[in-house]
Design a protein around this motif. Structure first.
Motif, mmCIF file in Angstrom:
data_model
loop_
_atom_site.group_PDB
_atom_site.id
_atom_site.type_symbol
_atom_site.label_atom_id
_atom_site.label_comp_id
_atom_site.label_asym_id
_atom_site.label_seq_id
_atom_site.Cartn_x
_atom_site.Cartn_y
_atom_site.Cartn_z
ATOM 1 N N LEU A 1 1.078 -1.484 -0.232
ATOM 2 C CA LEU A 1 0.349 -0.324 -0.758
ATOM 3 C C LEU A 1 0.696 1.214 -0.147
ATOM 4 C CD1 LEU A 1 -2.410 -1.555 2.288
ATOM 5 C CD2 LEU A 1 -3.285 -0.214 0.303
ATOM 6 N N PRO A 2 0.714 2.730 -0.233
ATOM 7 C CA PRO A 2 0.929 3.798 -0.390
ATOM 8 C C PRO A 2 1.819 3.812 1.017
ATOM 9 C CG PRO A 2 -1.021 4.273 -1.819
ATOM 10 C CD PRO A 2 -1.059 2.896 -0.512
ATOM 11 N N GLU A 3 3.238 4.436 0.672
ATOM 12 C CA GLU A 3 3.703 4.926 1.908
ATOM 13 C C GLU A 3 2.914 6.455 2.964
ATOM 14 O OE1 GLU A 3 8.229 5.749 3.597
ATOM 15 O OE2 GLU A 3 7.462 5.081 1.863
ATOM 16 N N GLY A 4 2.666 5.977 4.442
ATOM 17 C CA GLY A 4 2.031 7.385 4.736
ATOM 18 C C GLY A 4 0.592 7.103 4.854
ATOM 19 N N TYR A 5 -0.021 5.988 3.859
ATOM 20 C CA TYR A 5 -1.097 4.837 5.032
ATOM 21 C C TYR A 5 -1.214 4.291 6.245
ATOM 22 C CZ TYR A 5 -3.336 6.434 0.864
ATOM 23 O OH TYR A 5 -3.671 7.406 -1.026
ATOM 24 N N SER A 6 -2.304 3.855 6.735
ATOM 25 C CA SER A 6 -3.090 3.444 8.041
ATOM 26 C C SER A 6 -3.276 2.536 7.289
ATOM 27 C CB SER A 6 -3.264 4.072 8.984
ATOM 28 O OG SER A 6 -2.856 3.851 10.486
ATOM 29 N N TRP A 7 -3.317 1.157 7.585
ATOM 30 C CA TRP A 7 -3.917 0.386 7.788
ATOM 31 C C TRP A 7 -4.797 -0.996 9.162
ATOM 32 C CZ3 TRP A 7 -3.559 -5.102 5.066
ATOM 33 C CH2 TRP A 7 -4.363 -5.684 4.249
ATOM 34 N N GLN A 8 -5.635 -1.064 8.960
ATOM 35 C CA GLN A 8 -6.962 -1.161 10.649
ATOM 36 C C GLN A 8 -7.085 -2.349 9.868
ATOM 37 O OE1 GLN A 8 -8.292 2.809 12.372
ATOM 38 N NE2 GLN A 8 -5.796 2.742 13.945
ATOM 39 N N ILE B 1 -12.256 -16.750 6.255
ATOM 40 C CA ILE B 1 -12.132 -16.054 6.821
ATOM 41 C C ILE B 1 -12.295 -14.197 7.124
ATOM 42 C CG2 ILE B 1 -10.209 -14.423 5.305
ATOM 43 C CD1 ILE B 1 -8.224 -13.758 7.926
ATOM 44 N N THR B 2 -13.419 -13.602 7.451
ATOM 45 C CA THR B 2 -13.785 -12.757 7.823
ATOM 46 C C THR B 2 -12.894 -11.534 8.774
ATOM 47 O OG1 THR B 2 -15.441 -13.835 8.269
ATOM 48 C CG2 THR B 2 -15.990 -11.572 9.084
ATOM 49 N N PHE B 3 -13.164 -10.792 8.281
ATOM 50 C CA PHE B 3 -12.143 -9.024 9.090
ATOM 51 C C PHE B 3 -13.138 -7.366 8.728
ATOM 52 C CE2 PHE B 3 -10.218 -10.272 5.356
ATOM 53 C CZ PHE B 3 -9.608 -8.405 4.856
ATOM 54 N N THR B 4 -12.389 -7.024 9.707
ATOM 55 C CA THR B 4 -12.986 -5.748 9.459
ATOM 56 C C THR B 4 -12.191 -4.839 9.527
ATOM 57 O OG1 THR B 4 -13.147 -4.947 12.264
ATOM 58 C CG2 THR B 4 -15.040 -5.692 11.073
ATOM 59 N N HIS B 5 -11.944 -3.339 8.768
ATOM 60 C CA HIS B 5 -10.939 -3.209 8.283
ATOM 61 C C HIS B 5 -10.701 -1.387 7.680
ATOM 62 C CE1 HIS B 5 -10.810 -3.250 3.911
ATOM 63 N NE2 HIS B 5 -11.465 -4.256 4.095
ATOM 64 N N VAL B 6 -9.979 -1.022 8.126
ATOM 65 C CA VAL B 6 -10.199 1.144 7.760
ATOM 66 C C VAL B 6 -8.890 0.956 6.900
ATOM 67 C CG1 VAL B 6 -10.611 2.933 8.994
ATOM 68 C CG2 VAL B 6 -11.919 0.890 9.897
ATOM 69 N N GLN C 1 -3.384 11.971 4.826
ATOM 70 C CA GLN C 1 -4.110 12.987 5.553
ATOM 71 C C GLN C 1 -5.534 12.576 6.799
ATOM 72 O OE1 GLN C 1 -3.426 13.152 2.003
ATOM 73 N NE2 GLN C 1 -2.225 14.136 2.950
ATOM 74 N N GLY C 2 -5.269 11.083 6.699
ATOM 75 C CA GLY C 2 -6.708 10.151 7.765
ATOM 76 C C GLY C 2 -7.738 10.601 7.137
ATOM 77 N N GLU C 3 -7.976 10.608 5.945
ATOM 78 C CA GLU C 3 -9.176 10.392 5.335
ATOM 79 C C GLU C 3 -9.337 9.383 5.314
ATOM 80 O OE1 GLU C 3 -10.463 12.499 2.406
ATOM 81 O OE2 GLU C 3 -8.937 14.355 2.227
ATOM 82 N N VAL C 4 -10.842 8.356 4.890
ATOM 83 C CA VAL C 4 -10.726 7.056 4.792
ATOM 84 C C VAL C 4 -11.487 6.954 3.638
ATOM 85 C CG1 VAL C 4 -12.381 5.091 5.805
ATOM 86 C CG2 VAL C 4 -12.188 7.055 7.167
ATOM 87 N N VAL C 5 -10.236 5.816 3.375
ATOM 88 C CA VAL C 5 -10.507 5.218 1.964
ATOM 89 C C VAL C 5 -11.004 4.025 1.803
ATOM 90 C CG1 VAL C 5 -8.672 4.249 0.249
ATOM 91 C CG2 VAL C 5 -8.116 6.098 1.245
ATOM 92 N N VAL C 6 -11.307 3.332 2.421
ATOM 93 C CA VAL C 6 -12.026 2.564 2.761
ATOM 94 C C VAL C 6 -12.239 2.036 4.180
ATOM 95 C CG1 VAL C 6 -11.848 -0.304 2.281
ATOM 96 C CG2 VAL C 6 -11.056 0.730 0.517
ATOM 97 N N SER C 7 -13.344 1.091 4.471
ATOM 98 C CA SER C 7 -13.638 1.050 5.784
ATOM 99 C C SER C 7 -15.114 0.406 5.663
ATOM 100 C CB SER C 7 -14.291 2.246 6.617
ATOM 101 O OG SER C 7 -14.845 1.739 7.594
ATOM 102 N N LYS C 8 -14.763 -1.033 5.872
ATOM 103 C CA LYS C 8 -15.543 -2.118 5.441
ATOM 104 C C LYS C 8 -15.481 -3.640 6.214
ATOM 105 C CE LYS C 8 -15.969 -4.283 1.610
ATOM 106 N NZ LYS C 8 -16.928 -4.459 0.145
#
Length: 175
Positions: free
Chosen positions: A69-76, A110-115, A120-127
């Motif tokens: 993924l792009p550098e600087g992004y955050s994946w939870q 597998i089942t998982f939730t992710h954001v 800038q902290g804007e949500v790209v994907v949340s599901k």
């Protein structure tokens, strides 16, 4: 005597690859009540040792994906269920010793939730994502692939390439 300079040159050429850990998204992976997962049953270790192994292996898989993924992004991500490929059979090996038997009818899931957020902290994907690979036995894999969680890893890699990467690309084009 000639092997030392060759080894030194090989090490110098490989060093940038080995130290390149700063690329990609920052990953935060959590586990939700692993005791209630569909199938993460141990066969040749204690249940707690096997859970630790599953966590390490899946953290490696998710970290590998996050590095793309792009550098600087955050994946939870929070893993809420896993159903490993195959099933545990206590009688196939004799003497009541458990063995994981992999057959078409016991597909990995597998089942998982992710954001995923951008720099800038804007949500790209949340599901919530639910994956199951019913055709896992029919994919082309190297014959020497002995990774214990190869079917689950392939399922996650396929999802990443087909689902998450295009969403990240579309988001980058809009931004």
């Amino acid at each position: 005597m000639k092997t030392f300079p060759i080894a030194l040159i090989s090490l110098a050429l490989a060093a940038p690859v080995m130290s390149d850990t700063g690329s990609g998204a920052e990953l935060e992976l959590k586990w939700h009540d692993m005791e209630k997962f569909t199938d993460v049953r141990a066969t040749n270790s204690t249940q707690s040792q096997f859970h630790d192994r599953v966590k390490r292996e899946f953290e490696d898989i998710f970290q590998q994906l996050a590095s793309q993924l792009p550098e600087g992004y955050s994946w939870q991500a929070t893993i809420t269920d896993i159903d490993l490929a195959g099933h545990v059979d206590y009688f196939v090996a004799g003497a009541g010793n458990p063995l994981r038997v992999v057959e078409d009818i016991h597909s990995p899931a597998i089942t998982f939730t992710h954001v995923l957020t951008d720099k800038q902290g804007e949500v790209v994907v949340s599901k919530e994502t639910k994956l199951r690979d019913m055709g896992f036995m029919h994919s082309l894999r190297p014959t020497n692939d002995d990774d214990a969680f190869r079917y689950e890893e392939q399922m996650l890699e396929d999802w990443f390439k087909k689902e998450l990467e295009p969403k990240v690309s579309d988001y980058a084009r809009v931004k």
